[in-house]
Motif scaffolding. Structure first.
Motif, PDB file in Angstrom:
ATOM      1  N   CYS A  30      46.695  15.603 -64.273  1.00  0.00           N
ATOM      2  CA  CYS A  30      47.033  16.383 -65.467  1.00  0.00           C
ATOM      3  C   CYS A  30      47.526  17.790 -65.133  1.00  0.00           C
ATOM      4  O   CYS A  30      47.925  18.526 -66.030  1.00  0.00           O
ATOM      5  N   VAL A  31      47.479  18.168 -63.874  1.00  0.00           N
ATOM      6  CA  VAL A  31      47.985  19.478 -63.461  1.00  0.00           C
ATOM      7  C   VAL A  31      49.270  19.272 -62.666  1.00  0.00           C
ATOM      8  O   VAL A  31      49.253  18.697 -61.580  1.00  0.00           O
ATOM      9  N   CYS A  32      50.373  19.707 -63.235  1.00  0.00           N
ATOM     10  CA  CYS A  32      51.672  19.562 -62.579  1.00  0.00           C
ATOM     11  C   CYS A  32      52.083  20.900 -61.970  1.00  0.00           C
ATOM     12  O   CYS A  32      52.010  21.935 -62.640  1.00  0.00           O
ATOM     13  N   LEU A  33      52.515  20.867 -60.731  1.00  0.00           N
ATOM     14  CA  LEU A  33      52.931  22.094 -60.054  1.00  0.00           C
ATOM     15  C   LEU A  33      54.422  22.376 -60.235  1.00  0.00           C
ATOM     16  O   LEU A  33      54.941  23.325 -59.662  1.00  0.00           O
ATOM     17  N   GLY A  34      55.074  21.555 -61.053  1.00  0.00           N
ATOM     18  CA  GLY A  34      56.494  21.772 -61.321  1.00  0.00           C
ATOM     19  C   GLY A  34      57.299  20.499 -61.226  1.00  0.00           C
ATOM     20  O   GLY A  34      57.234  19.816 -60.209  1.00  0.00           O
ATOM     21  N   CYS A  35      58.031  20.178 -62.293  1.00  0.00           N
ATOM     22  CA  CYS A  35      58.881  18.988 -62.280  1.00  0.00           C
ATOM     23  C   CYS A  35      60.014  19.202 -63.279  1.00  0.00           C
ATOM     24  O   CYS A  35      60.105  20.253 -63.928  1.00  0.00           O
ATOM     25  N   GLU A  36      60.880  18.198 -63.426  1.00  0.00           N
ATOM     26  CA  GLU A  36      62.034  18.319 -64.307  1.00  0.00           C
ATOM     27  C   GLU A  36      61.657  18.217 -65.780  1.00  0.00           C
ATOM     28  O   GLU A  36      62.510  18.407 -66.646  1.00  0.00           O
ATOM     29  N   ILE A  37      60.396  17.905 -66.059  1.00  0.00           N
ATOM     30  CA  ILE A  37      59.944  17.864 -67.446  1.00  0.00           C
ATOM     31  C   ILE A  37      59.465  19.229 -67.914  1.00  0.00           C
ATOM     32  O   ILE A  37      59.737  19.636 -69.045  1.00  0.00           O
ATOM     33  N   LEU A  49      59.964  22.271 -66.100  1.00  0.00           N
ATOM     34  CA  LEU A  49      60.783  23.380 -65.632  1.00  0.00           C
ATOM     35  C   LEU A  49      62.244  23.112 -65.996  1.00  0.00           C
ATOM     36  O   LEU A  49      62.657  21.959 -66.093  1.00  0.00           O
ATOM     37  N   PHE A  50      63.031  24.205 -66.135  1.00  0.00           N
ATOM     38  CA  PHE A  50      64.337  24.057 -66.771  1.00  0.00           C
ATOM     39  C   PHE A  50      65.430  24.795 -65.991  1.00  0.00           C
ATOM     40  O   PHE A  50      65.261  25.947 -65.608  1.00  0.00           O
ATOM     41  N   ARG A  51      66.534  24.080 -65.817  1.00  0.00           N
ATOM     42  CA  ARG A  51      67.624  24.607 -65.003  1.00  0.00           C
ATOM     43  C   ARG A  51      68.258  25.856 -65.623  1.00  0.00           C
ATOM     44  O   ARG A  51      68.742  26.739 -64.915  1.00  0.00           O
ATOM     45  N   ASP A  52      68.275  25.964 -66.964  1.00  0.00           N
ATOM     46  CA  ASP A  52      68.921  27.097 -67.624  1.00  0.00           C
ATOM     47  C   ASP A  52      67.978  28.260 -67.881  1.00  0.00           C
ATOM     48  O   ASP A  52      68.326  29.228 -68.569  1.00  0.00           O
ATOM     49  N   CYS A  53      66.749  28.176 -67.325  1.00  0.00           N
ATOM     50  CA  CYS A  53      65.786  29.266 -67.479  1.00  0.00           C
ATOM     51  C   CYS A  53      65.884  30.201 -66.274  1.00  0.00           C
ATOM     52  O   CYS A  53      66.097  29.757 -65.144  1.00  0.00           O
ATOM     53  N   ASN A  54      65.703  31.493 -66.519  1.00  0.00           N
ATOM     54  CA  ASN A  54      65.836  32.485 -65.450  1.00  0.00           C
ATOM     55  C   ASN A  54      64.503  32.966 -64.892  1.00  0.00           C
ATOM     56  O   ASN A  54      64.462  33.952 -64.147  1.00  0.00           O
ATOM     57  N   CYS A  55      63.405  32.277 -65.255  1.00  0.00           N
ATOM     58  CA  CYS A  55      62.112  32.695 -64.697  1.00  0.00           C
ATOM     59  C   CYS A  55      62.035  32.264 -63.228  1.00  0.00           C
ATOM     60  O   CYS A  55      62.748  31.362 -62.781  1.00  0.00           O
ATOM     61  N   ARG A  56      61.169  32.899 -62.473  1.00  0.00           N
ATOM     62  CA  ARG A  56      61.084  32.655 -61.043  1.00  0.00           C
ATOM     63  C   ARG A  56      60.691  31.213 -60.725  1.00  0.00           C
ATOM     64  O   ARG A  56      61.224  30.601 -59.787  1.00  0.00           O
ATOM     65  N   SER A  57      59.769  30.627 -61.512  1.00  0.00           N
ATOM     66  CA  SER A  57      59.324  29.252 -61.244  1.00  0.00           C
ATOM     67  C   SER A  57      60.484  28.270 -61.352  1.00  0.00           C
ATOM     68  O   SER A  57      60.658  27.391 -60.502  1.00  0.00           O
ATOM     69  N   CYS A  58      61.292  28.416 -62.399  1.00  0.00           N
ATOM     70  CA  CYS A  58      62.418  27.499 -62.599  1.00  0.00           C
ATOM     71  C   CYS A  58      63.500  27.702 -61.540  1.00  0.00           C
ATOM     72  O   CYS A  58      64.062  26.740 -61.015  1.00  0.00           O
ATOM     73  N   ILE A  59      63.795  28.951 -61.226  1.00  0.00           N
ATOM     74  CA  ILE A  59      64.817  29.245 -60.215  1.00  0.00           C
ATOM     75  C   ILE A  59      64.414  28.659 -58.866  1.00  0.00           C
ATOM     76  O   ILE A  59      65.210  28.008 -58.182  1.00  0.00           O
ATOM     77  N   ASP A  60      63.153  28.872 -58.472  1.00  0.00           N
ATOM     78  CA  ASP A  60      62.675  28.368 -57.184  1.00  0.00           C
ATOM     79  C   ASP A  60      62.686  26.843 -57.151  1.00  0.00           C
ATOM     80  O   ASP A  60      63.070  26.234 -56.144  1.00  0.00           O
ATOM     81  N   PHE A  61      62.270  26.210 -58.246  1.00  0.00           N
ATOM     82  CA  PHE A  61      62.192  24.745 -58.265  1.00  0.00           C
ATOM     83  C   PHE A  61      63.581  24.132 -58.109  1.00  0.00           C
ATOM     84  O   PHE A  61      63.790  23.230 -57.291  1.00  0.00           O
ATOM     85  N   TYR A  62      64.555  24.613 -58.880  1.00  0.00           N
ATOM     86  CA  TYR A  62      65.879  23.974 -58.860  1.00  0.00           C
ATOM     87  C   TYR A  62      66.689  24.387 -57.627  1.00  0.00           C
ATOM     88  O   TYR A  62      67.582  23.663 -57.215  1.00  0.00           O
ATOM     89  N   SER A  63      66.362  25.526 -57.034  1.00  0.00           N
ATOM     90  CA  SER A  63      67.046  25.886 -55.791  1.00  0.00           C
ATOM     91  C   SER A  63      66.570  25.011 -54.646  1.00  0.00           C
ATOM     92  O   SER A  63      67.330  24.705 -53.712  1.00  0.00           O
ATOM     93  N   CYS A  64      65.278  24.575 -54.701  1.00  0.00           N
ATOM     94  CA  CYS A  64      64.731  23.715 -53.654  1.00  0.00           C
ATOM     95  C   CYS A  64      65.069  22.248 -53.891  1.00  0.00           C
ATOM     96  O   CYS A  64      64.951  21.423 -52.996  1.00  0.00           O
TER      97      CYS A  64
END
Length: 252
Positions: free
Chosen positions: A226-233, A235-250
């Motif tokens: 139940c604890v997700c560390l980040g996925c495509e559900i 986190l969002f490609r068009d968001c400018n927060c650090r979590s989203c930027i780091d996830f989609y860059s990796c």
């Protein structure tokens, strides 16, 4: 009734005294399991990809059937090494928990209540342990990953300080929470599901807030399912927060 469990416990204590296995910090596996959930479990052994411990199931007619509970890193529960027959010989091999419950002579079909482990030399039903928090009834088949359910989260109002619940069952709900959580000026009147104001009381912390939507344990404080560390559900490609930027860059 305790004959089989006592024999296995004595064997495991002898192995531990000789440095072979047990519940210490050695071994090459069990990396996804919290130490506090494993304290005091009899016969605990850690291998690559899974852990094992003493378990059993009690029948009013036949007594104890003692075996080993294996829990894999993917959340698959298996029963191995059944010692129901004299001399410890059993032809059943690897069994799923419901099959072991039936094999032991217990027909109630409540394996989470009837299969027990030994903690500090006392029988403890699985339903009263933290181990069920690792249970994934689908397991891993065909190389697919276990489904992660995103737990509910709370966002605090910048005006009154009260926390409001956001469900995250799908991508749209995750987006609503993500936007609110990243808005330092978010207030109760911005709540997307209904019109509320700061005058509305928040959920009672001791009762409702403990339930965050985990599909394994109702009052779960956080587990691999139940604890997700980040996925495509979530986190969002068009968001400018650090979590989203780091996830989609990796994961470009």
């Amino acid at each position: 009734m305790w004959g089989g469990a006592t024999r296995m416990l004595q064997q495991e204590e002898e192995e531990e005294s000789n440095g072979n296995g047990g519940g210490g910090g050695g071994g090459g596996g069990g990396g996804g399991f919290k130490e506090e959930h494993l304290v005091g479990l009899a016969g605990l052994k850690r291998e690559k990809g899974f852990i094992e411990m003493t378990c059993g199931c009690t029948s009013a007619k036949y007594g104890d059937a003692v075996a080993r509970l294996r829990i894999t890193d993917e959340g698959v529960f298996e029963i191995v090494g059944c010692e129901c027959s004299p001399g410890g010989c059993c032809d059943e091999g690897t069994m799923k928990p419901p099959a072991f419950e039936k094999h032991a002579g217990n027909r109630s079909k409540k394996w989470k209540n009837n299969i027990w482990v030994l903690r500090h030399n006392k029988k403890l039903p699985l339903c009263k342990t933290e181990l069920l928090g690792y249970y994934n009834n689908r397991g891993r088949r065909g190389g697919s990953k276990p489904k992660v359910v995103h737990r509910d989260e709370f966002v605090r109002c910048a005006s009154c300080g009260k926390e409001r619940r956001f469900k995250r069952r799908d991508r749209d709900e995750c987006r609503l929470h993500h936007s609110a959580a990243n808005d330092p000026n978010w207030v109760c009147s911005d709540f997307p599901y209904e019109r509320i104001g700061c005058e509305l009381e928040e959920e009672r912390a001791a009762s409702r807030k403990a339930y965050r939507g985990c599909s394994k344990v109702p009052g779960c404080e956080g587990c691999p399912f139940c604890v997700c560390l980040g996925c495509e559900i979530c986190l969002f490609r068009d968001c400018n927060c650090r979590s989203c930027i780091d996830f989609y860059s990796c994961n470009a």
